[in-house]
Design an enzyme around this catalytic site. Structure first.
Site, PDB file in Angstrom:
ATOM      1  NE  ARG A  44      -3.250   0.371   2.878  1.00  0.00           N
ATOM      2  CZ  ARG A  44      -4.357   0.505   2.478  1.00  0.00           C
ATOM      3  NH1 ARG A  44      -5.250   0.703   1.360  1.00  0.00           N
ATOM      4  NH2 ARG A  44      -4.502   2.563   2.553  1.00  0.00           N
ATOM      5  CD  GLU A  67      -5.601  -6.974  -1.547  1.00  0.00           C
ATOM      6  OE1 GLU A  67      -6.429  -7.993  -0.588  1.00  0.00           O
ATOM      7  OE2 GLU A  67      -5.299  -5.976  -0.816  1.00  0.00           O
ATOM      8  CD  GLN A  72     -10.847 -18.120   3.440  1.00  0.00           C
ATOM      9  OE1 GLN A  72     -11.653 -19.584   3.897  1.00  0.00           O
ATOM     10  NE2 GLN A  72     -11.332 -17.075   3.634  1.00  0.00           N
ATOM     11  CB  THR A  73      -3.711 -16.835   3.687  1.00  0.00           C
ATOM     12  OG1 THR A  73      -3.857 -17.885   2.783  1.00  0.00           O
ATOM     13  CG2 THR A  73      -2.257 -17.119   4.323  1.00  0.00           C
ATOM     14  CE1 TYR A 112      -8.626 -23.195   0.216  1.00  0.00           C
ATOM     15  CE2 TYR A 112      -7.066 -22.401   1.929  1.00  0.00           C
ATOM     16  CZ  TYR A 112      -8.256 -23.110   2.111  1.00  0.00           C
ATOM     17  OH  TYR A 112      -9.496 -23.278   2.766  1.00  0.00           O
ATOM     18  CB  CYS A 229     -15.131  -0.435  18.981  1.00  0.00           C
ATOM     19  SG  CYS A 229     -15.810  -0.697  17.369  1.00  0.00           S
TER      20      CYS A 229
END
Length: 387
Positions: A44, A67, A72-73, A112, A229
Site C-alpha cells: 500500500r 491480495e 483465506q490466509t 490453496y 471500538c
DNA sequence: GATCCGTGGGG
DNA sequence: TCCCCAAGGAT
C-alpha cells in the site's frame, strides 16, 4: 432504533437508519484508523516507501499478488511469502516466463495451491495477448482467481477507486453492527448494499483498509475489544451484549480421521522415488512420496506395500518406520506413517500420478511438496545425514 | 447453494 | 490435545 426484522434487502426504515448513521460511522472509523490502523503494509506504499495520497497510483502487480495470497490466509503468514515471490518473480513478465514447477515451489507452504496456478495462468494469458494487468475492478474480475472482493481490493488499493469489499473481516463487523441473526452468507446482497452505502465517495483505499483493520484488530472473532471500538455506540450486538455469539456460525460438518501409509523407496543407487500429483484438485501439481489410506484389517506396513503396488507398480518390503505424525486439512485429519522401503520387484511407473521420478535425496528440495511431505523430506535428510 | 481447497497460530 | 478459523473463488 433500527427494526430487527431481516430479509435479503433492507427495508425503507433500515435504509433510512443506515443513511443517518453512515456519516458518523465513516468519520469515526477513519479517525480511529489514522491512530490505530495498519498504514505500513508494503503493497500500500509508493515504491519509495511513502504513504500514497488520494490521487496517487500504486503498481498493480505487487498488489495483485498480495491480495491473492491474502485470500483465506493471515497477513503475518502471507507477508514472508510475498517478499520471496517478489524477489523471485518481480514482474508480470518474469512470472509468465516461469515454469509451473517454479511457481508452485515458490508457493510451497502457503496452501490453496490453485491460487498460485491461477496467478501463473493469468500472467501467461496476459503476456500472450501483449497486455498488462488491468487496474479497474471489472477488468480484474475477468482474471482467474479474482472474484468481486479481491478485484475490488486491488482496484481500490491501486487507484483509490470507489470499490468497497466484503471479506470475512467486514462480514463479521457488519454482522455484529446489525446483530444479524443468521450466518452472513444468508444475508445475500444485504451486506454488499451496506458497504456500498457506507463507502466514502473520496475513494475506497483507506476505507477498505480501515474496515478490515477494525475487524482484524478490534472486532476480532473470539474476543472483540469493544471498549476500543469506534462503532461501539452504534453496535446492536454490543447493545444486546451478544457480540461474542456473532456472527452466527453454520454447524460444522464432522471431520473424518484417516491413517495414511507412505513409502520412502530407495533404490540400489540411493535415489528416492517421488510422484507428481495430477495437475488439478487437491495439492494439484505438487510432488509426494507414494502411499495411501489404511484399509480395515491392514497393518500400516501392509498398507504401504499395497499402495506402492497399486500406485507405481512396485513390489517392496516396507520397514522400518521412519516417522509418524498428525496433519490436519480443513476437512480431514490424517495420521501419516512413513516407512523406509526397498524394491523387491517391478519398474516404477505412473498409474494415478502425472509422472514418477527417482531423485537424489539432496535434490528433493528443488521439488514442490505439500507440507506433510516436506516434513518427510526433512526427516529423510536427517536420517541419511546421521547414518 | 453446498462443497472443495492448506496451513499454521491461538485459545 | 483439540477446536477454531483466517484479506474467497470456482464449480
Amino acid at each position: 432504533m433500527m427494526p430487527g426484522k431481516w430479509s435479503t434487502a433492507f427495508t425503507q426504515q433500515q435504509k433510512a437508519w443506515l443513511r443517518r448513521v453512515a456519516p458518523h460511522l465513516v468519520s469515526s472509523l477513519l479517525n480511529w484508523w489514522q491512530r490505530h490502523g495498519r498504514r505500513d503494509l508494503p503493497w500500500r506504499l509508493l515504491p519509495d516507501g511513502r504513504q500514497p495520497g488520494p490521487d496517487d497510483l500504486l503498481p498493480v502487480y505487487p498488489v495483485w499478488v498480495a491480495e491473492v495470497m491474502l485470500q483465506q490466509t493471515r497477513l503475518t503468514v502471507a507477508l514472508p511469502f510475498w517478499r520471496r515471490w517478489r524477489s523471485r518473480f518481480p514482474d508480470l513478465e518474469s512470472l509468465a516466463a516461469a515454469s509451473r514447477q517454479e511457481v508452485l515451489h515458490c508457493w510451497q507452504g502457503l496452501g490453496y495451491y490453485v491460487r498460485a496456478r491461477r496467478l501463473h495462468e493469468a500472467a501467461i494469458r496476459l503476456a500472450a495477448a501483449g497486455r498488462s494487468l488491468p487496474t479497474d475492478r471489472a477488468g480484474l474480475e475477468q482474471l482467474p482467481g479474482l472474484g468481486r472482493t479481491t478485484a475490488a481490493a486491488i482496484a481500490a488499493t491501486v487507484g483509490n477507486s470507489p470499490d468497497p469489499i466484503l471479506d470475512g473481516n467486514v462480514q463479521r463487523v457488519l454482522a455484529r453492527l446489525l446483530a444479524f441473526p443468521a450466518p452472513p452468507r444468508q444475508a445475500g446482497p444485504l451486506f454488499w448494499t451496506m458497504v456500498e452505502l457506507l463507502l466514502d465517495h473520496r475513494g475506497a483505499r483507506d476505507f477498505n483498509q480501515a474496515l478490515m483493520d477494525l475487524g482484524a484488530l478490534v472486532c476480532r472473532p473470539r474476543a472483540p475489544l469493544c471498549q476500543g471500538c469506534p462503532w461501539q455506540s452504534h453496535c446492536h450486538a454490543y447493545g444486546k451484549g451478544i457480540q461474542r455469539q456473532l456472527p452466527v456460525r453454520q454447524a460444522p460438518a464432522p471431520i473424518p480421521r484417516v491413517m495414511v501409509g507412505v513409502g520412502i523407496v530407495l533404490d540400489h543407487r540411493g535415489k528416492v522415488l517421488i510422484g507428481q500429483r495430477q495437475p488439478d484438485g487437491l495439492l494439484g501439481g505438487l510432488w509426494e512420496f507414494p502411499g495411501g489410506k489404511q484399509e480395515p484389517g491392514e497393518t500400516m506396513a501392509e498398507t504401504v506395500a499395497r499402495e506402492l503396488q497399486e500406485e507405481v507398480g512396485l513390489t517392496v518390503a516396507a520397514g522400518p518406520e521412519l516417522l509418524r505424525f498428525d496433519h490436519a486439512y480443513t476437512h480431514r485429519r490424517l495420521t501419516f506413517a512413513a516407512y523406509l522401503c526397498r524394491v523387491l520387484a517391478g519398474e516404477a511407473r505412473p498409474v494415478a500420478s502425472q509422472q514418477v521420478a527417482w531423485v537424489w535425496p539432496r535434490d528433493l528440495r528443488h521439488y514442490p511438496f505439500p507440507a506433510a511431505h516436506a516434513r518427510m523430506v526433512q526427516a529423510l535428510g536427517e536420517h541419511l545425514g546421521g547414518a
